[in-house]
Design a protein around this motif. Structure first.
Motif, mmCIF file in Angstrom:
data_model
loop_
_atom_site.group_PDB
_atom_site.id
_atom_site.type_symbol
_atom_site.label_atom_id
_atom_site.label_comp_id
_atom_site.label_asym_id
_atom_site.label_seq_id
_atom_site.Cartn_x
_atom_site.Cartn_y
_atom_site.Cartn_z
ATOM 1 N N ARG A 244 -67.733 10.052 -41.753
ATOM 2 C CA ARG A 244 -66.454 10.211 -41.060
ATOM 3 C C ARG A 244 -65.295 9.837 -41.967
ATOM 4 N N CYS A 245 -65.492 8.789 -42.761
ATOM 5 C CA CYS A 245 -64.431 8.332 -43.666
ATOM 6 C C CYS A 245 -64.027 9.432 -44.637
ATOM 7 N N PHE A 246 -65.020 10.112 -45.227
ATOM 8 C CA PHE A 246 -64.709 11.201 -46.154
ATOM 9 C C PHE A 246 -63.976 12.334 -45.443
ATOM 10 N N GLY A 247 -64.393 12.624 -44.204
ATOM 11 C CA GLY A 247 -63.728 13.681 -43.455
ATOM 12 C C GLY A 247 -62.274 13.352 -43.158
ATOM 13 N N VAL A 248 -62.039 12.117 -42.725
ATOM 14 C CA VAL A 248 -60.668 11.681 -42.429
ATOM 15 C C VAL A 248 -59.828 11.648 -43.696
ATOM 16 N N LEU A 249 -60.411 11.136 -44.777
ATOM 17 C CA LEU A 249 -59.688 11.035 -46.047
ATOM 18 C C LEU A 249 -59.235 12.413 -46.527
ATOM 19 N N LYS A 250 -60.119 13.415 -46.427
ATOM 20 C CA LYS A 250 -59.779 14.751 -46.922
ATOM 21 C C LYS A 250 -58.850 15.498 -45.974
ATOM 22 N N ARG A 251 -58.877 15.154 -44.687
ATOM 23 C CA ARG A 251 -57.896 15.762 -43.780
ATOM 24 C C ARG A 251 -56.540 15.090 -43.931
ATOM 25 N N ARG A 252 -56.561 13.804 -44.208
ATOM 26 C CA ARG A 252 -55.304 13.078 -44.405
ATOM 27 C C ARG A 252 -54.645 13.474 -45.718
ATOM 28 N N PHE A 253 -55.454 13.751 -46.720
ATOM 29 C CA PHE A 253 -54.956 14.153 -48.041
ATOM 30 C C PHE A 253 -55.655 15.442 -48.454
ATOM 31 N N PRO A 254 -55.189 16.585 -47.955
ATOM 32 C CA PRO A 254 -55.886 17.855 -48.172
ATOM 33 C C PRO A 254 -56.073 18.244 -49.631
ATOM 34 N N CYS A 255 -55.268 17.693 -50.520
ATOM 35 C CA CYS A 255 -55.451 18.034 -51.938
ATOM 36 C C CYS A 255 -56.835 17.619 -52.425
ATOM 37 N N LEU A 256 -57.465 16.629 -51.770
ATOM 38 C CA LEU A 256 -58.811 16.197 -52.152
ATOM 39 C C LEU A 256 -59.855 17.215 -51.743
ATOM 40 N N SER A 257 -59.530 18.026 -50.756
ATOM 41 C CA SER A 257 -60.448 19.057 -50.291
ATOM 42 C C SER A 257 -60.168 20.396 -50.962
ATOM 43 N N ILE A 258 -58.891 20.738 -51.034
ATOM 44 C CA ILE A 258 -58.499 22.002 -51.657
ATOM 45 C C ILE A 258 -58.795 21.986 -53.148
ATOM 46 N N GLY A 259 -58.595 20.825 -53.767
ATOM 47 C CA GLY A 259 -58.859 20.679 -55.192
ATOM 48 C C GLY A 259 -57.629 20.253 -55.966
ATOM 49 N N LEU A 260 -57.840 19.485 -56.999
ATOM 50 C CA LEU A 260 -56.760 18.990 -57.848
ATOM 51 C C LEU A 260 -56.656 19.849 -59.102
ATOM 52 N N ARG A 261 -55.427 20.239 -59.431
ATOM 53 C CA ARG A 261 -55.199 21.078 -60.610
ATOM 54 C C ARG A 261 -54.414 20.325 -61.684
ATOM 55 N N THR A 262 -54.451 19.022 -61.598
ATOM 56 C CA THR A 262 -53.779 18.185 -62.584
ATOM 57 C C THR A 262 -54.743 17.849 -63.719
ATOM 58 N N LYS A 263 -54.237 17.203 -64.752
ATOM 59 C CA LYS A 263 -55.095 16.746 -65.841
ATOM 60 C C LYS A 263 -56.109 15.749 -65.281
ATOM 61 N N THR A 264 -57.245 15.636 -65.938
ATOM 62 C CA THR A 264 -58.336 14.826 -65.404
ATOM 63 C C THR A 264 -57.915 13.388 -65.138
ATOM 64 N N ASN A 265 -57.241 12.754 -66.100
ATOM 65 C CA ASN A 265 -56.820 11.363 -65.907
ATOM 66 C C ASN A 265 -55.861 11.228 -64.734
ATOM 67 N N THR A 266 -54.956 12.199 -64.581
ATOM 68 C CA THR A 266 -54.034 12.177 -63.456
ATOM 69 C C THR A 266 -54.789 12.363 -62.148
ATOM 70 N N SER A 267 -55.797 13.221 -62.145
ATOM 71 C CA SER A 267 -56.601 13.438 -60.941
ATOM 72 C C SER A 267 -57.300 12.150 -60.512
ATOM 73 N N LEU A 268 -57.821 11.397 -61.466
ATOM 74 C CA LEU A 268 -58.480 10.124 -61.145
ATOM 75 C C LEU A 268 -57.493 9.154 -60.516
ATOM 76 N N ILE A 269 -56.285 9.121 -61.060
ATOM 77 C CA ILE A 269 -55.243 8.241 -60.519
ATOM 78 C C ILE A 269 -54.889 8.649 -59.090
ATOM 79 N N ILE A 270 -54.754 9.958 -58.862
ATOM 80 C CA ILE A 270 -54.397 10.445 -57.531
ATOM 81 C C ILE A 270 -55.485 10.095 -56.520
#
Length: 329
Positions: A244-270
């Motif tokens: 449930r936590c993963f589901g809520v986290l990805k609905r709260r922050f959809p970029c985690l589900s849609i995907g990150l297009r930033t540099k790898t280090n920036t993605s880790l920070i986000i």
């Protein structure tokens, strides 16, 4: 006009030119100062907007799209917005030690045990553990294929532990998608804390992707007796908070589900920053985001893991057997 008059005239002309040059320099300095002030003001506006957007879920769009939109709204270059997003995300992520920490005190551990016990009467549980894959674009370079997971897309494999309230108590965001869940745990500080006795007692609940350990209990692969079936049922129900936590986290922050297009280090920070904001949301008792079928364009969310080698290690299996015989039989 005599020579003296010419000299005075030349001198006055020279002084006038010097004054004009000084005025030009002064105007240039003023314009530069005004330009710098305007840039600073626009940057502060951009930072304020980005903070608000991040607090609301990283814009419900890809971060790269977010950069373009903010840049257009404020007249700031996309590169400046990208830099500011990274800066703001980094400052939020730096709060992780304050907002994401695994309890080790008796009072906190006992509270977790009581909360988990209320779910399915499974005693001694202090956390539910699992990993989730955050899609990313190919990082390029010689190590790019390390980020390709078993479902053939590029990702970061993120380990998390949560409480029954879905609060994150552990978050590890640094491993490429090809790395197995058990490898991440075996190399984590959390495992070291259990092994050293820093966390004095209690169990984590993990799925079959983890080895069974005295402090990490996994389900039985082939339950036969009533006690074994009861154990597996209680295990599934008690471990459900992390799903449930993963589901809520990805609905709260959809970029985690849609995907990150930033540099790898920036993605880790986000990723870490979203974990901090998730816990802050729980702290202030914000409502869970509604289900949105458009949030996850992938037909799969989690990557199925094979059974970890040595899943029934002797000591872990013995602890699990004692629980089955003493509690669930």
């Amino acid at each position: 006009m005599d020579g003296k008059g010419k000299a005075v005239e030349q001198g006055e002309s020279k002084n006038f030119v010097e004054i004009e040059r000084e005025d030009e320099l002064e105007r240039a300095e003023t314009n530069n100062h005004r330009h710098a002030t305007d840039n600073l003001f626009m940057e502060k506006k951009a930072i304020t907007m980005i903070v608000l957007i991040e607090m609301q879920g990283f814009a419900k769009r890809q971060v790269q799209q977010q950069e373009v939109v903010i840049g257009e709204l404020l007249g700031v270059s996309t590169s400046s917005v990208c830099r500011i997003i990274k800066k703001v995300s980094l400052h939020i992520a730096m709060l992780s030690e304050e907002f994401i920490n695994f309890p080790s005190g008796r009072e906190e551990l006992n509270r977790l045990k009581e909360e988990f016990f209320a779910i399915a009467r499974f005693p001694g549980i202090i956390g539910a553990i699992d990993c989730t894959h955050i899609p990313i674009t190919s990082p390029g370079g010689g190590n790019a294929e390390l980020f390709r997971n078993r479902k053939s897309y590029f990702s970061i494999n993120v380990q998390a532990v949560c409480s029954p309230t879905l609060k994150l108590t552990n978050l590890v965001a640094r491993w490429p998608g090809s790395v197995h869940d058990s490898t991440i745990f075996n190399n984590s500080f959390l495992r070291a804390k259990f092994e050293s006795g820093e966390i004095p007692d209690g169990y984590l609940l993990g799925d079959g992707g983890y080895p069974c350990k005295p402090y990490l209990l996994t389900p039985l692969l082939h339950p036969v007796s009533r006690g074994e079936r009861n154990y597996n049922l209680a295990h599934v129900r008690s471990r459900n908070p992390i799903e449930r936590c993963f589901g809520v986290l990805k609905r709260r922050f959809p970029c985690l589900s849609i995907g990150l297009r930033t540099k790898t280090n920036t993605s880790l920070i986000i990723i870490v920053a979203t974990g901090v904001l998730h816990n802050i949301s729980i702290l202030f008792k914000e409502e869970e985001p509604l289900h949105d079928a458009n949030v996850n364009p992938h037909p799969y969310d989690e990557v199925n893991q094979p059974m970890a080698e040595g899943n029934d290690r002797a000591t872990g299996a013995a602890v699990r057997r004692a629980i089955i015989n003493g509690i669930f039989s």
